[in-house]
Design a protein around this motif. Sequence first.
Motif, PDB file in Angstrom:
ATOM      1  N   PHE A 101       0.842  -1.188   0.000  1.00  0.00           N
ATOM      2  CA  PHE A 101       0.000   0.000   0.000  1.00  0.00           C
ATOM      3  C   PHE A 101       0.884   1.247   0.000  1.00  0.00           C
ATOM      4  O   PHE A 101       1.943   1.280   0.623  1.00  0.00           O
ATOM      5  CB  PHE A 101      -0.911  -0.009   1.230  1.00  0.00           C
ATOM      6  N   ALA A 102       0.441   2.275  -0.721  1.00  0.00           N
ATOM      7  CA  ALA A 102       1.228   3.501  -0.878  1.00  0.00           C
ATOM      8  C   ALA A 102       1.277   4.288   0.430  1.00  0.00           C
ATOM      9  O   ALA A 102       0.318   4.287   1.215  1.00  0.00           O
ATOM     10  CB  ALA A 102       0.627   4.365  -1.982  1.00  0.00           C
ATOM     11  N   GLY A 103       2.399   4.981   0.648  1.00  0.00           N
ATOM     12  CA  GLY A 103       2.577   5.773   1.862  1.00  0.00           C
ATOM     13  C   GLY A 103       1.484   6.804   2.092  1.00  0.00           C
ATOM     14  O   GLY A 103       0.887   6.858   3.184  1.00  0.00           O
ATOM     15  N   PRO A 104       1.186   7.662   1.088  1.00  0.00           N
ATOM     16  CA  PRO A 104       0.118   8.651   1.287  1.00  0.00           C
ATOM     17  C   PRO A 104      -1.234   8.006   1.578  1.00  0.00           C
ATOM     18  O   PRO A 104      -2.047   8.558   2.321  1.00  0.00           O
ATOM     19  CB  PRO A 104       0.097   9.418  -0.051  1.00  0.00           C
ATOM     20  N   GLN A 105      -1.458   6.845   1.001  1.00  0.00           N
ATOM     21  CA  GLN A 105      -2.704   6.118   1.216  1.00  0.00           C
ATOM     22  C   GLN A 105      -2.815   5.669   2.675  1.00  0.00           C
ATOM     23  O   GLN A 105      -3.851   5.863   3.325  1.00  0.00           O
ATOM     24  CB  GLN A 105      -2.745   4.917   0.276  1.00  0.00           C
ATOM     25  N   ILE A 106      -1.754   5.082   3.204  1.00  0.00           N
ATOM     26  CA  ILE A 106      -1.783   4.617   4.594  1.00  0.00           C
ATOM     27  C   ILE A 106      -1.868   5.799   5.556  1.00  0.00           C
ATOM     28  O   ILE A 106      -2.571   5.728   6.581  1.00  0.00           O
ATOM     29  CB  ILE A 106      -0.556   3.740   4.895  1.00  0.00           C
ATOM     30  N   ASP A 107      -1.209   6.891   5.236  1.00  0.00           N
ATOM     31  CA  ASP A 107      -1.329   8.098   6.076  1.00  0.00           C
ATOM     32  C   ASP A 107      -2.784   8.540   6.160  1.00  0.00           C
ATOM     33  O   ASP A 107      -3.283   8.910   7.232  1.00  0.00           O
ATOM     34  CB  ASP A 107      -0.476   9.225   5.515  1.00  0.00           C
ATOM     35  N   ALA A 108      -3.483   8.500   5.025  1.00  0.00           N
ATOM     36  CA  ALA A 108      -4.897   8.900   5.001  1.00  0.00           C
ATOM     37  C   ALA A 108      -5.756   7.897   5.761  1.00  0.00           C
ATOM     38  O   ALA A 108      -6.688   8.279   6.482  1.00  0.00           O
ATOM     39  CB  ALA A 108      -5.376   9.032   3.555  1.00  0.00           C
ATOM     40  N   VAL A 109      -5.464   6.602   5.608  1.00  0.00           N
ATOM     41  CA  VAL A 109      -6.203   5.582   6.355  1.00  0.00           C
ATOM     42  C   VAL A 109      -6.045   5.812   7.855  1.00  0.00           C
ATOM     43  O   VAL A 109      -7.019   5.725   8.614  1.00  0.00           O
ATOM     44  CB  VAL A 109      -5.720   4.164   5.962  1.00  0.00           C
ATOM     45  N   ILE A 110      -4.834   6.102   8.286  1.00  0.00           N
ATOM     46  CA  ILE A 110      -4.578   6.337   9.709  1.00  0.00           C
ATOM     47  C   ILE A 110      -5.396   7.518  10.222  1.00  0.00           C
ATOM     48  O   ILE A 110      -6.039   7.434  11.276  1.00  0.00           O
ATOM     49  CB  ILE A 110      -3.071   6.550   9.953  1.00  0.00           C
ATOM     50  N   ARG A 111      -5.408   8.599   9.489  1.00  0.00           N
ATOM     51  CA  ARG A 111      -6.179   9.782   9.924  1.00  0.00           C
ATOM     52  C   ARG A 111      -7.671   9.464   9.972  1.00  0.00           C
ATOM     53  O   ARG A 111      -8.381   9.871  10.896  1.00  0.00           O
ATOM     54  CB  ARG A 111      -5.911  10.961   8.988  1.00  0.00           C
ATOM     55  N   LEU A 112      -8.136   8.734   8.964  1.00  0.00           N
ATOM     56  CA  LEU A 112      -9.554   8.398   8.889  1.00  0.00           C
ATOM     57  C   LEU A 112      -9.951   7.448  10.021  1.00  0.00           C
ATOM     58  O   LEU A 112     -10.973   7.672  10.706  1.00  0.00           O
ATOM     59  CB  LEU A 112      -9.850   7.762   7.531  1.00  0.00           C
ATOM     60  N   VAL A 113      -9.171   6.403  10.237  1.00  0.00           N
ATOM     61  CA  VAL A 113      -9.466   5.457  11.309  1.00  0.00           C
ATOM     62  C   VAL A 113      -9.440   6.148  12.663  1.00  0.00           C
ATOM     63  O   VAL A 113     -10.310   5.908  13.514  1.00  0.00           O
ATOM     64  CB  VAL A 113      -8.479   4.269  11.271  1.00  0.00           C
ATOM     65  N   ALA A 114      -8.452   7.014  12.879  1.00  0.00           N
ATOM     66  CA  ALA A 114      -8.356   7.724  14.156  1.00  0.00           C
ATOM     67  C   ALA A 114      -9.602   8.562  14.424  1.00  0.00           C
ATOM     68  O   ALA A 114     -10.135   8.568  15.547  1.00  0.00           O
ATOM     69  CB  ALA A 114      -7.107   8.605  14.172  1.00  0.00           C
ATOM     70  N   ALA A 115     -10.083   9.245  13.400  1.00  0.00           N
ATOM     71  CA  ALA A 115     -11.266  10.096  13.562  1.00  0.00           C
ATOM     72  C   ALA A 115     -12.514   9.262  13.846  1.00  0.00           C
ATOM     73  O   ALA A 115     -13.312   9.589  14.732  1.00  0.00           O
ATOM     74  CB  ALA A 115     -11.463  10.951  12.323  1.00  0.00           C
ATOM     75  N   ILE A 116     -12.686   8.177  13.098  1.00  0.00           N
ATOM     76  CA  ILE A 116     -13.867   7.318  13.290  1.00  0.00           C
ATOM     77  C   ILE A 116     -13.811   6.643  14.652  1.00  0.00           C
ATOM     78  O   ILE A 116     -14.819   6.572  15.371  1.00  0.00           O
ATOM     79  CB  ILE A 116     -13.948   6.263  12.167  1.00  0.00           C
ATOM     80  N   LYS A 117     -12.651   6.140  15.015  1.00  0.00           N
ATOM     81  CA  LYS A 117     -12.478   5.445  16.291  1.00  0.00           C
ATOM     82  C   LYS A 117     -12.826   6.365  17.462  1.00  0.00           C
ATOM     83  O   LYS A 117     -13.519   5.962  18.402  1.00  0.00           O
ATOM     84  CB  LYS A 117     -11.040   4.940  16.400  1.00  0.00           C
ATOM     85  N   GLU A 118     -12.357   7.598  17.396  1.00  0.00           N
ATOM     86  CA  GLU A 118     -12.649   8.552  18.473  1.00  0.00           C
ATOM     87  C   GLU A 118     -14.124   8.941  18.476  1.00  0.00           C
ATOM     88  O   GLU A 118     -14.754   9.028  19.529  1.00  0.00           O
ATOM     89  CB  GLU A 118     -11.781   9.799  18.314  1.00  0.00           C
ATOM     90  N   ARG A 119     -14.678   9.136  17.290  1.00  0.00           N
ATOM     91  CA  ARG A 119     -16.070   9.577  17.167  1.00  0.00           C
ATOM     92  C   ARG A 119     -17.041   8.570  17.787  1.00  0.00           C
ATOM     93  O   ARG A 119     -18.040   8.954  18.383  1.00  0.00           O
ATOM     94  CB  ARG A 119     -16.374   9.784  15.682  1.00  0.00           C
ATOM     95  N   HIS A 120     -16.727   7.293  17.648  1.00  0.00           N
ATOM     96  CA  HIS A 120     -17.658   6.254  18.091  1.00  0.00           C
ATOM     97  C   HIS A 120     -17.122   5.432  19.269  1.00  0.00           C
ATOM     98  O   HIS A 120     -17.745   4.427  19.627  1.00  0.00           O
ATOM     99  CB  HIS A 120     -17.998   5.331  16.924  1.00  0.00           C
ATOM    100  N   ALA A 121     -15.998   5.846  19.841  1.00  0.00           N
ATOM    101  CA  ALA A 121     -15.411   5.144  20.995  1.00  0.00           C
ATOM    102  C   ALA A 121     -15.215   3.649  20.705  1.00  0.00           C
ATOM    103  O   ALA A 121     -15.601   2.777  21.483  1.00  0.00           O
ATOM    104  CB  ALA A 121     -16.266   5.341  22.241  1.00  0.00           C
ATOM    105  N   ILE A 122     -14.598   3.369  19.569  1.00  0.00           N
ATOM    106  CA  ILE A 122     -14.376   1.984  19.130  1.00  0.00           C
ATOM    107  C   ILE A 122     -13.081   1.460  19.761  1.00  0.00           C
ATOM    108  O   ILE A 122     -12.067   2.155  19.791  1.00  0.00           O
ATOM    109  CB  ILE A 122     -14.294   1.919  17.595  1.00  0.00           C
ATOM    110  N   THR A 123     -13.114   0.241  20.276  1.00  0.00           N
ATOM    111  CA  THR A 123     -11.933  -0.348  20.886  1.00  0.00           C
ATOM    112  C   THR A 123     -10.958  -0.842  19.821  1.00  0.00           C
ATOM    113  O   THR A 123     -11.345  -1.141  18.688  1.00  0.00           O
ATOM    114  CB  THR A 123     -12.310  -1.530  21.792  1.00  0.00           C
ATOM    115  N   ARG A 124      -9.694  -0.971  20.204  1.00  0.00           N
ATOM    116  CA  ARG A 124      -8.682  -1.439  19.249  1.00  0.00           C
ATOM    117  C   ARG A 124      -9.004  -2.831  18.708  1.00  0.00           C
ATOM    118  O   ARG A 124      -8.727  -3.138  17.553  1.00  0.00           O
ATOM    119  CB  ARG A 124      -7.305  -1.480  19.917  1.00  0.00           C
ATOM    120  N   GLY A 125      -9.575  -3.668  19.564  1.00  0.00           N
ATOM    121  CA  GLY A 125      -9.881  -5.027  19.150  1.00  0.00           C
ATOM    122  C   GLY A 125     -10.996  -5.129  18.136  1.00  0.00           C
ATOM    123  O   GLY A 125     -11.201  -6.194  17.540  1.00  0.00           O
ATOM    124  N   ASN A 126     -11.709  -4.041  17.922  1.00  0.00           N
ATOM    125  CA  ASN A 126     -12.786  -4.024  16.930  1.00  0.00           C
ATOM    126  C   ASN A 126     -12.413  -3.240  15.675  1.00  0.00           C
ATOM    127  O   ASN A 126     -13.281  -2.880  14.890  1.00  0.00           O
ATOM    128  CB  ASN A 126     -14.072  -3.467  17.537  1.00  0.00           C
TER     129      ASN A 126
END
Length: 230
Positions: free
Chosen positions: A102-127
């Motif tokens: 996977f491309a570097g810029p792509q993974i950087d964007a995935v990380i930002r997106l996952v972080a925002a969604i995870k915080e928004r919905h209080a999702i645990t790491r295991g999920n």
Amino acid sequence: MTIIDTPSPNFDERTLPISMIVLHYTGMQDSASAIARLCDAEAKVSSHYVVDEDGTVLRLVPEDKRAWHAGRSHWRGTTDINSASVGIEIVNPGHEFGYRPFAGPQIDAVIRLVAAIKERHAITRGNVVGHSDIAPTRKRDPGELFPWSKLAKLRLALPRPTRNLMDPMWTEGGFLLALERFGYEVIEPMAAIMAFQRRFRPELIDGEVDAECRMILLALLLPKPQGDDD
């Protein structure tokens, strides 16, 4: 983060609160083909987001709606994964069309997106899981090249345990019971074992239960698995 709205007609109403993030690869020859299919009413598939190789993020379905990305799946007792999750499709041709890192810029964007969604919905790491985790008999994505360790370093996913490992000496049956307790569906044992390996021991995906697999799984079942990425 800039998100481009690209509406898909393929969604309905949720029946469960959001408690999961599911990561996929598109598994098609290019991003245009993947996006067209995810927005095609006849295809009856969709995701909430698509992340292109240059890091562009598209929103196809609002998070409060149920996108159709998981199919028949199971995780930790939940079977309507579509209702319980946010689905992210990551552009990559996948195993069928030339799977590649996977491309570097792509993974950087995935990380930002996952972080925002995870915080928004209080999702645990295991999920925060891959498609292969929830559908081991059908899917291999996002696959063994997906850099889960980068997410784990930011506490966005579980780390691969590497410290204080002990072999519980389970039989294969004991391992499968533990794997089911962790969250996997184990109706087809080899598929479940390979899905676990693809996620947590990707350098050797052979469907065989060995000491390393047992040690990793035991550590993951502890309250705080310890890994180099944790």
